[in-house]
Design a protein around this motif. Structure first.
Motif, PDB file in Angstrom:
ATOM      1  N   ALA A  13       3.268  11.319  36.002  1.00 10.29           N
ATOM      2  CA  ALA A  13       1.829  12.122  36.621  1.00 10.29           C
ATOM      3  C   ALA A  13       2.009  11.511  38.152  1.00 10.29           C
ATOM      4  N   MET A  14       3.029  12.234  38.791  1.00 12.09           N
ATOM      5  CA  MET A  14       3.033  11.760  40.110  1.00 12.09           C
ATOM      6  C   MET A  14       2.126  13.030  40.917  1.00 12.09           C
ATOM      7  N   LEU A  15       1.852  12.965  41.920  1.00  9.76           N
ATOM      8  CA  LEU A  15       1.079  13.977  42.537  1.00  9.76           C
ATOM      9  C   LEU A  15       1.690  15.519  42.694  1.00  9.76           C
ATOM     10  N   ALA A  16       2.844  15.177  42.935  1.00 11.45           N
ATOM     11  CA  ALA A  16       3.803  16.586  43.094  1.00 11.45           C
ATOM     12  C   ALA A  16       4.002  17.473  41.430  1.00 11.45           C
ATOM     13  N   ASN A  17       3.883  16.635  40.366  1.00 11.59           N
ATOM     14  CA  ASN A  17       4.370  17.010  39.249  1.00 11.59           C
ATOM     15  C   ASN A  17       3.104  16.858  38.120  1.00 11.59           C
ATOM     16  N   MET A  18       1.785  16.821  38.545  1.00  9.83           N
ATOM     17  CA  MET A  18       0.563  16.571  37.826  1.00  9.83           C
ATOM     18  C   MET A  18       0.326  17.887  37.000  1.00  9.83           C
ATOM     19  N   ARG A  19       0.622  19.049  37.760  1.00  8.89           N
ATOM     20  CA  ARG A  19       0.276  20.495  37.154  1.00  8.89           C
ATOM     21  C   ARG A  19       1.250  20.518  36.172  1.00  8.89           C
ATOM     22  N   GLY A  20       2.555  20.388  36.354  1.00 12.57           N
ATOM     23  CA  GLY A  20       3.583  20.244  35.115  1.00 12.57           C
ATOM     24  C   GLY A  20       3.157  19.482  33.990  1.00 12.57           C
ATOM     25  N   ALA A  21       2.748  18.332  34.413  1.00 16.23           N
ATOM     26  CA  ALA A  21       2.674  17.323  33.129  1.00 16.23           C
ATOM     27  C   ALA A  21       1.291  17.589  32.315  1.00 16.23           C
ATOM     28  N   TYR A  22       0.244  18.402  33.245  1.00 11.44           N
ATOM     29  CA  TYR A  22      -0.795  18.794  32.391  1.00 11.44           C
ATOM     30  C   TYR A  22      -0.682  19.959  31.648  1.00 11.44           C
ATOM     31  N   GLN A  23       0.190  21.045  32.000  1.00 10.87           N
ATOM     32  CA  GLN A  23       0.549  22.204  31.228  1.00 10.87           C
ATOM     33  C   GLN A  23       1.315  21.903  30.273  1.00 10.87           C
ATOM     34  N   LEU A  24       2.364  20.802  30.088  1.00 18.53           N
ATOM     35  CA  LEU A  24       2.924  20.397  29.224  1.00 18.53           C
ATOM     36  C   LEU A  24       2.144  19.800  28.123  1.00 18.53           C
ATOM     37  N   ALA A  25       1.244  18.593  28.571  1.00 16.86           N
ATOM     38  CA  ALA A  25       0.512  17.889  27.518  1.00 16.86           C
ATOM     39  C   ALA A  25      -0.454  18.902  26.824  1.00 16.86           C
ATOM     40  N   ILE A  26      -1.163  19.982  27.316  1.00 16.11           N
ATOM     41  CA  ILE A  26      -1.643  20.949  26.688  1.00 16.11           C
ATOM     42  C   ILE A  26      -0.958  21.654  25.646  1.00 16.11           C
ATOM     43  N   GLU A  27       0.183  22.196  26.057  1.00 14.64           N
ATOM     44  CA  GLU A  27       1.005  22.886  25.082  1.00 14.64           C
ATOM     45  C   GLU A  27       1.609  22.076  24.001  1.00 14.64           C
ATOM     46  N   ILE A  28       1.860  20.817  24.218  1.00 12.82           N
ATOM     47  CA  ILE A  28       2.195  19.877  22.972  1.00 12.82           C
ATOM     48  C   ILE A  28       1.019  19.783  22.090  1.00 12.82           C
ATOM     49  N   LYS A  29      -0.129  19.526  22.609  1.00 11.07           N
ATOM     50  CA  LYS A  29      -1.364  19.209  21.856  1.00 11.07           C
ATOM     51  C   LYS A  29      -1.462  20.670  20.750  1.00 11.07           C
ATOM     52  N   LYS A  30      -1.145  21.984  21.415  1.00 10.73           N
ATOM     53  CA  LYS A  30      -1.684  22.938  20.966  1.00 10.73           C
ATOM     54  C   LYS A  30      -0.311  23.595  19.783  1.00 10.73           C
ATOM     55  N   LYS A  31       0.798  23.121  20.109  1.00 13.24           N
ATOM     56  CA  LYS A  31       1.936  23.638  19.548  1.00 13.24           C
ATOM     57  C   LYS A  31       2.632  22.558  18.655  1.00 13.24           C
ATOM     58  N   ILE A  32       2.605  21.683  18.565  1.00 14.36           N
ATOM     59  CA  ILE A  32       3.387  20.541  17.894  1.00 14.36           C
ATOM     60  C   ILE A  32       2.723  19.954  16.949  1.00 14.36           C
ATOM     61  N   ARG A  33       2.975  19.804  15.730  1.00 13.98           N
ATOM     62  CA  ARG A  33       2.320  19.187  14.668  1.00 13.98           C
ATOM     63  C   ARG A  33       3.229  18.343  13.925  1.00 13.98           C
ATOM     64  N   PRO A  34       3.099  17.160  13.461  1.00 10.93           N
ATOM     65  CA  PRO A  34       1.864  16.171  14.214  1.00 10.93           C
ATOM     66  C   PRO A  34       2.103  15.969  15.450  1.00 10.93           C
ATOM     67  N   SER A  35       1.129  15.945  16.433  1.00 15.09           N
ATOM     68  CA  SER A  35       0.987  15.786  17.703  1.00 15.09           C
ATOM     69  C   SER A  35       1.492  14.509  18.171  1.00 15.09           C
ATOM     70  N   PRO A  36       2.569  14.279  18.788  1.00 12.74           N
ATOM     71  CA  PRO A  36       2.883  12.945  19.177  1.00 12.74           C
ATOM     72  C   PRO A  36       1.652  12.485  20.303  1.00 12.74           C
ATOM     73  N   VAL A  37       1.745  10.949  20.217  1.00  6.92           N
ATOM     74  CA  VAL A  37       0.885  10.356  21.480  1.00  6.92           C
ATOM     75  C   VAL A  37       1.431  10.701  22.540  1.00  6.92           C
TER      76      VAL A  37
END
Length: 121
Positions: free
Chosen positions: A77-101
């Protein structure tokens, strides 16, 4: 099943297309990921490192995560890729079950402890 998957997220997944050529961009995972992976392996964990900033789209990254089935995902979660980290985390929580930590790391998270309140995923 994988114990830990360390992912260097793209700066943003919004501009990547599914038909992007594989050889258009050469990049190497940040050295810190490799140090962390080596240490975890020495402790007996099954670890893999993926650098999605090279040319993996969001859907390709999610497919890879589903295939590897990690218990824990570490995201930079560096400044440059914070948006990408956030986008990826949201999609992981929405689409992957069981959701990893999901664990965020890097300078941005370390310097801004309020980030967890702003980005609950």
């Amino acid at each position: 099943m994988l114990d830990v998957l360390l992912i260097n997220p793209s700066i943003s997944y919004a501009n990547l297309s599914e038909d992007m050529p594989d050889d258009n961009y050469h990049h190497y995972p940040p050295l810190g990921y490799l140090y962390l992976a080596a240490t975890l392996r020495q402790k007996g964990f099954k670890v893999d490192v993926v650098d999605t900033s090279t040319n993996l789209t969001l859907n390709q990254t999610l497919t890879l995560i589903k295939r590897k089935k990690p218990k824990i995902i570490g995201l930079s979660a560096m400044l440059a890729n914070m948006r990408g980290a956030y986008q990826l985390a949201i999609e992981i929580k929405k689409k992957i079950r069981p959701s990893p930590v999901i664990i965020l790391g890097g300078h941005h998270v370390s310097s801004d402890p309020t980030i967890i309140k702003r980005f609950p995923c």
